[in-house]
Design a protein around this motif. Structure first.
Motif, short mmCIF file in Angstrom:
data_model
loop_
_atom_site.label_atom_id
_atom_site.label_comp_id
_atom_site.label_asym_id
_atom_site.label_seq_id
_atom_site.Cartn_x
_atom_site.Cartn_y
_atom_site.Cartn_z
N LEU A 1 0.83 -1.20 0.00
CA LEU A 1 0.00 0.00 0.00
C LEU A 1 0.87 1.26 0.00
O LEU A 1 0.50 2.27 -0.61
CB LEU A 1 -0.94 0.00 1.21
CG LEU A 1 -2.01 -1.09 1.22
CD1 LEU A 1 -2.89 -0.95 2.46
CD2 LEU A 1 -2.86 -1.04 -0.04
N LEU A 2 2.01 1.19 0.68
CA LEU A 2 2.94 2.32 0.66
C LEU A 2 3.46 2.55 -0.75
O LEU A 2 3.51 3.70 -1.22
CB LEU A 2 4.10 2.06 1.62
CG LEU A 2 5.25 3.08 1.54
CD1 LEU A 2 4.79 4.45 2.01
CD2 LEU A 2 6.45 2.61 2.36
N GLU A 3 3.86 1.48 -1.43
CA GLU A 3 4.36 1.63 -2.80
C GLU A 3 3.27 2.22 -3.69
O GLU A 3 3.54 3.07 -4.55
CB GLU A 3 4.81 0.27 -3.33
CG GLU A 3 6.02 -0.31 -2.61
CD GLU A 3 7.32 0.38 -3.00
OE1 GLU A 3 7.31 1.20 -3.94
OE2 GLU A 3 8.35 0.10 -2.36
N ARG A 4 2.03 1.77 -3.49
CA ARG A 4 0.93 2.32 -4.28
C ARG A 4 0.76 3.80 -4.01
O ARG A 4 0.57 4.61 -4.94
CB ARG A 4 -0.36 1.57 -3.95
CG ARG A 4 -1.58 2.03 -4.76
CD ARG A 4 -2.87 1.60 -4.10
NE ARG A 4 -3.07 2.26 -2.81
CZ ARG A 4 -4.09 2.00 -2.00
NH1 ARG A 4 -4.97 1.08 -2.32
NH2 ARG A 4 -4.21 2.64 -0.85
N ASP A 5 0.82 4.19 -2.72
CA ASP A 5 0.67 5.59 -2.36
C ASP A 5 1.81 6.44 -2.93
O ASP A 5 1.60 7.58 -3.36
CB ASP A 5 0.62 5.75 -0.84
CG ASP A 5 -0.69 5.25 -0.24
OD1 ASP A 5 -1.65 5.07 -1.02
OD2 ASP A 5 -0.73 5.04 0.98
#
Length: 228
Positions: free
Chosen positions: A210-214
């Protein structure tokens, strides 16, 4: 400032405090590392949510990847192992697929290196890419800072920058932000031994999709305060 001729005497503790200060002119305060996306999406709206989010990032992403890389770079410096240090850069580059945090890591590493060269005559092995966490570890070893202290300082600096971003974005009061940071001290202390136990660059890992997506979505935000 041009490089100084002779390396000045270095007090390792004072040097570590200075290199860890957010006022160091390398631009670390201008990055949110995807936190801005999460806050704009209303997934973090309070101090407690910020603490939980940052603790998760520390355990799942920052410590097992950047903290371990910092420890490895420190060990490579003590062994004068330039080849292993250069190979570590490739592992770190491959581990980041989002463009903004990759560029940020490289920019901060190069700026830190230039500052250390011009101010203290300290340098890392010559390499095409230089990530911040690895440069931090190598330069700490060159300055006489112990490996555990280098990792603690790097992780605290990472959390400090993220808390500073949260203070401005949620927003939180500065006292509240410092309370969040204080609550993360025990989390940092808990992960340092694992960072120091890293054996090679190919053992670095993180699991924060989710961090990479953000991070990848950050460039598309309508308004942005931060570069990443």
């Amino acid at each position: 400032m041009s490089p100084i001729g002779d390396r000045p005497a270095i007090d390792p503790l004072l040097w570590l405090l200075q290199i860890s200060d957010s006022a160091l002119p390398i631009g670390s305060y201008s990055h949110s590392w995807g936190l801005e996306t999460a806050i704009q999406g209303d997934r973090i709206v309070s101090a407690e949510q910020a603490r939980q989010y940052l603790a998760g990032l520390l355990h799942q992403a920052i410590a097992p990847q950047e903290g371990a890389a910092c420890a490895l770079a420190h060990a490579y410096a003590l062994r004068h192992d330039d080849r292993a240090f250069i190979a570590l850069q490739a592992h770190l580059t491959a581990a980041r697929w989002a463009e903004e945090p990759l560029k940020a890591s490289l920019d901060l590493g190069q700026r830190l290196h230039r500052w250390a060269q011009s101010t203290w005559n300290l340098s890392c092995p010559e390499t095409e890419s230089l990530h911040h966490c690895a440069a931090f570890g190598w330069l700490c070893a060159e300055a006489g800072v112990g490996g555990a202290d280098a990792v603690r300082a790097y992780l605290l600096g990472s959390m400090t920058n993220l808390v500073s971003a949260a203070v401005r974005l949620i927003p939180l009061g500065h006292s509240c932000g410092q309370q969040v940071l204080a609550q993360l001290h025990s989390e940092i202390a808990a992960v340092v031994p694992n960072c120091l136990a890293a054996e090679s660059g190919d053992r670095l890992h993180n699991f924060a999709p989710l961090l990479e997506r953000d991070c990848q979505a950050h460039r598309h935000l309508y308004t942005r305060l931060f570069q990443s």
